[in-house]
Design a protein around this motif. Sequence first.
Motif, PDB file in Angstrom:
ATOM      1  N   GLY A  18       0.809  -1.217   0.000  1.00 48.11           N
ATOM      2  CA  GLY A  18       0.000   0.000   0.000  1.00 48.11           C
ATOM      3  C   GLY A  18       0.834   1.254   0.000  1.00 48.11           C
ATOM      4  O   GLY A  18       1.928   1.273  -0.549  1.00 48.11           O
ATOM      5  N   ARG A  19       0.296   2.285   0.688  1.00 49.21           N
ATOM      6  CA  ARG A  19       0.967   3.572   0.530  1.00 49.21           C
ATOM      7  C   ARG A  19       2.030   3.847   1.590  1.00 49.21           C
ATOM      8  O   ARG A  19       1.867   3.563   2.770  1.00 49.21           O
ATOM      9  N   VAL A  20       3.127   4.394   1.055  1.00 42.13           N
ATOM     10  CA  VAL A  20       4.069   5.086   1.917  1.00 42.13           C
ATOM     11  C   VAL A  20       3.994   6.528   1.434  1.00 42.13           C
ATOM     12  O   VAL A  20       3.935   6.802   0.235  1.00 42.13           O
ATOM     13  N   ILE A  22       4.102  11.015   3.071  1.00 42.37           N
ATOM     14  CA  ILE A  22       4.773  11.904   4.033  1.00 42.37           C
ATOM     15  C   ILE A  22       3.721  12.642   4.851  1.00 42.37           C
ATOM     16  O   ILE A  22       2.751  13.173   4.307  1.00 42.37           O
ATOM     17  N   ASP A  23       3.913  12.636   6.164  1.00 39.60           N
ATOM     18  CA  ASP A  23       3.065  13.431   7.061  1.00 39.60           C
ATOM     19  C   ASP A  23       3.768  14.745   7.355  1.00 39.60           C
ATOM     20  O   ASP A  23       4.980  14.749   7.666  1.00 39.60           O
ATOM     21  N   PHE A  24       3.040  15.846   7.277  1.00 37.35           N
ATOM     22  CA  PHE A  24       3.537  17.132   7.783  1.00 37.35           C
ATOM     23  C   PHE A  24       2.698  17.488   9.002  1.00 37.35           C
ATOM     24  O   PHE A  24       1.512  17.807   8.876  1.00 37.35           O
ATOM     25  N   GLY A  50       4.959   8.684   6.508  1.00 42.67           N
ATOM     26  CA  GLY A  50       3.594   8.363   6.915  1.00 42.67           C
ATOM     27  C   GLY A  50       2.929   7.411   5.950  1.00 42.67           C
ATOM     28  O   GLY A  50       3.577   6.828   5.072  1.00 42.67           O
ATOM     29  N   GLY A  51       1.618   7.281   6.126  1.00 43.70           N
ATOM     30  CA  GLY A  51       0.858   6.280   5.380  1.00 43.70           C
ATOM     31  C   GLY A  51       0.644   5.118   6.324  1.00 43.70           C
ATOM     32  O   GLY A  51       1.624   4.564   6.848  1.00 43.70           O
ATOM     33  N   SER A  52      -0.598   4.764   6.522  1.00 38.02           N
ATOM     34  CA  SER A  52      -0.888   3.768   7.551  1.00 38.02           C
ATOM     35  C   SER A  52      -0.092   2.461   7.398  1.00 38.02           C
ATOM     36  O   SER A  52       0.541   2.003   8.355  1.00 38.02           O
ATOM     37  N   PRO A  53      -0.061   1.824   6.199  1.00 42.70           N
ATOM     38  CA  PRO A  53       0.716   0.579   6.112  1.00 42.70           C
ATOM     39  C   PRO A  53       2.217   0.801   6.329  1.00 42.70           C
ATOM     40  O   PRO A  53       2.910  -0.069   6.874  1.00 42.70           O
ATOM     41  N   TYR A 184      -9.753   2.952   5.533  1.00 42.31           N
ATOM     42  CA  TYR A 184     -10.549   3.819   4.636  1.00 42.31           C
ATOM     43  C   TYR A 184     -10.039   5.254   4.698  1.00 42.31           C
ATOM     44  O   TYR A 184      -9.919   5.842   5.771  1.00 42.31           O
ATOM     45  N   ARG A 185      -9.717   5.808   3.555  1.00 41.03           N
ATOM     46  CA  ARG A 185      -9.345   7.217   3.438  1.00 41.03           C
ATOM     47  C   ARG A 185     -10.263   7.807   2.373  1.00 41.03           C
ATOM     48  O   ARG A 185     -10.070   7.587   1.176  1.00 41.03           O
ATOM     49  N   GLU A 186     -11.254   8.531   2.818  1.00 40.93           N
ATOM     50  CA  GLU A 186     -12.358   8.992   1.980  1.00 40.93           C
ATOM     51  C   GLU A 186     -11.902   9.608   0.656  1.00 40.93           C
ATOM     52  O   GLU A 186     -12.451   9.322  -0.410  1.00 40.93           O
ATOM     53  N   PHE A 276      -5.346  10.532  15.242  1.00 36.53           N
ATOM     54  CA  PHE A 276      -4.791   9.603  14.252  1.00 36.53           C
ATOM     55  C   PHE A 276      -3.457   9.035  14.760  1.00 36.53           C
ATOM     56  O   PHE A 276      -2.813   9.621  15.624  1.00 36.53           O
ATOM     57  N   GLY A 277      -3.099   7.911  14.174  1.00 40.73           N
ATOM     58  CA  GLY A 277      -1.884   7.215  14.639  1.00 40.73           C
ATOM     59  C   GLY A 277      -2.236   6.092  15.589  1.00 40.73           C
ATOM     60  O   GLY A 277      -1.501   5.120  15.724  1.00 40.73           O
ATOM     61  N   GLY A 278      -3.401   6.206  16.239  1.00 42.17           N
ATOM     62  CA  GLY A 278      -3.833   5.156  17.164  1.00 42.17           C
ATOM     63  C   GLY A 278      -4.002   3.831  16.446  1.00 42.17           C
ATOM     64  O   GLY A 278      -3.543   2.788  16.920  1.00 42.17           O
ATOM     65  N   GLY A 279      -4.619   3.880  15.267  1.00 39.16           N
ATOM     66  CA  GLY A 279      -4.879   2.650  14.519  1.00 39.16           C
ATOM     67  C   GLY A 279      -3.586   1.934  14.127  1.00 39.16           C
ATOM     68  O   GLY A 279      -3.522   0.702  14.151  1.00 39.16           O
ATOM     69  N   ASP A 280      -2.562   2.701  13.812  1.00 34.91           N
ATOM     70  CA  ASP A 280      -1.288   2.084  13.397  1.00 34.91           C
ATOM     71  C   ASP A 280      -0.565   1.448  14.596  1.00 34.91           C
ATOM     72  O   ASP A 280       0.013   0.365  14.481  1.00 34.91           O
ATOM     73  N   GLY A 281      -0.628   2.134  15.729  1.00 27.82           N
ATOM     74  CA  GLY A 281      -0.051   1.560  16.951  1.00 27.82           C
ATOM     75  C   GLY A 281      -0.807   0.294  17.328  1.00 27.82           C
ATOM     76  O   GLY A 281      -0.207  -0.740  17.661  1.00 27.82           O
TER      77      GLY A 281
HETATM   78  O1  LIG Z   1      -2.503   7.084   6.719  1.00 29.15           O
HETATM   79  C1  LIG Z   1      -1.967   8.062   6.214  1.00 29.15           C
HETATM   80  O2  LIG Z   1      -1.758   8.174   5.002  1.00 29.15           O
HETATM   81  C2  LIG Z   1      -1.478   9.164   7.105  1.00 29.15           C
HETATM   82  C3  LIG Z   1      -0.867   8.596   8.342  1.00 29.15           C
HETATM   83  O3  LIG Z   1       0.522   8.638   8.341  1.00 29.15           O
HETATM   84  C4  LIG Z   1      -1.496   9.362   9.440  1.00 29.15           C
HETATM   85  O4  LIG Z   1      -0.731  10.086  10.166  1.00 29.15           O
HETATM   86  C5  LIG Z   1      -2.621   8.610   9.983  1.00 29.15           C
HETATM   87  O5  LIG Z   1      -3.722   8.976   9.641  1.00 29.15           O
HETATM   88  C6  LIG Z   1      -2.440   7.419  10.814  1.00 29.15           C
HETATM   89  O6  LIG Z   1      -3.484   6.519  10.632  1.00 29.15           O
HETATM   90  P1  LIG Z   1      -4.343   5.829  11.824  1.00 29.15           P
HETATM   91  O7  LIG Z   1      -3.373   5.201  12.754  1.00 29.15           O
HETATM   92  O8  LIG Z   1      -5.176   4.808  11.144  1.00 29.15           O
HETATM   93  O9  LIG Z   1      -5.164   6.871  12.517  1.00 29.15           O
END
Ligand SMILES: O=C(O)C[C@@H](O)[C@H](O)C(=O)COP(=O)(O)O
Length: 344
Positions: A18-20, A22-24, A50-53, A184-186, A276-281
């Motif tokens: 998936g996506r890699v 950049i987060d600002f 950034g990018g969730s995956p 999901y990213r609308e 945001f970021g919670g889902g990735d952790g």
């Molecule tokens: O997912 C993105 O493209 C941006 C992420 O790097 C971002 O900071 C974010 O939304 C993290 O995703 P989440 O953990 O699912 O909230």
Amino acid sequence: MKYVTFDETRPLDLILLGRVAIDFNPAYNEQVKEEFKPLKDVHMFEKYVGGSPANIAVGVTRHGMKAGFIGKVSDDQFGDFVTEYFDKAGIDTSHITRCVNGEKLGLTFTEMLSPKESSILMYRNCIADLQLSVDDIDEDYIKSAKAILISGTALAESPSREAAIKAVMLAKKNDTKIIFDIDYREYNWKNADEISIYYSIVAKESDIIMGSREEFDLTEALIQPGRSDEESAAAWQSYNAKIVVIKHGMKGSTAYTCDGEKYSIKPFPVEARKGFGGGDGYGSGFLYGLYQGWEVIDCLEFGSAEASMMVRSNNCSDSLPGPDAVHAFIKEEKEKFGEMIARV
Ligand SMILES: O=C(O)C[C@@H](O)[C@H](O)C(=O)COP(=O)(O)O
Ligand SMILES: Nc1ncnc2c1ncn2[C@@H]1O[C@H](COP(=O)(O)OP(=O)(O)O)[C@@H](O)[C@H]1O
């Protein structure tokens, strides 16, 4: 009890597709502190991978797992930035390729309005990650991993959509376990029916599905709208799913297992900087626990702890912790709030 068994002979633990990007993020460091404010008023930003995956790839690697990434980046210095970051983190970048028609890496500007309100603004026109094509999907690579994680955003458009589905087909053929993070990213989707069509194709093949209630609703829109969590879990388990994780933000989350059991967890209480970021952790911690062979409830507790650690921080990728820090966080929280603080 073990619901998913991984082939221990395979060199890679997990490939993420998936996506890699950049987060600002609004700057928050020793020199500059952009306090909570609307994005339009932010002057200084910090740049992060950034990018969730991509974040989950970093997260599991910090836990000592061996991860690889299948993705497409821009043929420019931002492409170099994310690939070099992965290389330094120890993620295998052999299957990240560069765009040839000038497509650019996605940029995500993040807004932090208060501990309870945050959002992301994505710049994703002429986008690099969705240029991934079937030619980028290599069967031997997929065969070399215990599991592949598909980020749902990769299904938003062709040619990435077909590439992701090819990866799922080859994973199935080679008994590489399939993890679907609906993600999901609308902004990426043009049509609601397409969301349900492509999400459900992948969900049907997946061994593990992770998503929020809203994400399951989108997946199920053309099949049976209005399912309860129990109904969703049972429906996907009638195909291939062994574990279905359904998240309800601050209300907590539940893992439904194919033996009819369910395990629930709540967030650990923290002062959040952002949502945001919670889902990735959560994903990184939960998957790490699963690979360790832990009980599902322990995987959930670890994921929930890592999620809480992430929402406290000002960024995603750089702040993802290693296992010792997560264990220490859980111990501290339990000492403060009691042994059952996150357990339902
Ligand atoms: O997912 C993105 O493209 C941006 C992420 O790097 C971002 O900071 C974010 O939304 C993290 O995703 P989440 O953990 O699912 O909230
Ligand atoms: N304010 C918060 N405090 C503590 N934990 C949080 C907070 N917000 C989210 N989390 C944790 O992050 C997890 C994922 O958040 P959620 O909003 O469901 O998904 P996503 O980040 O993918 O949109 C939640 O299940 C919860 O454990």
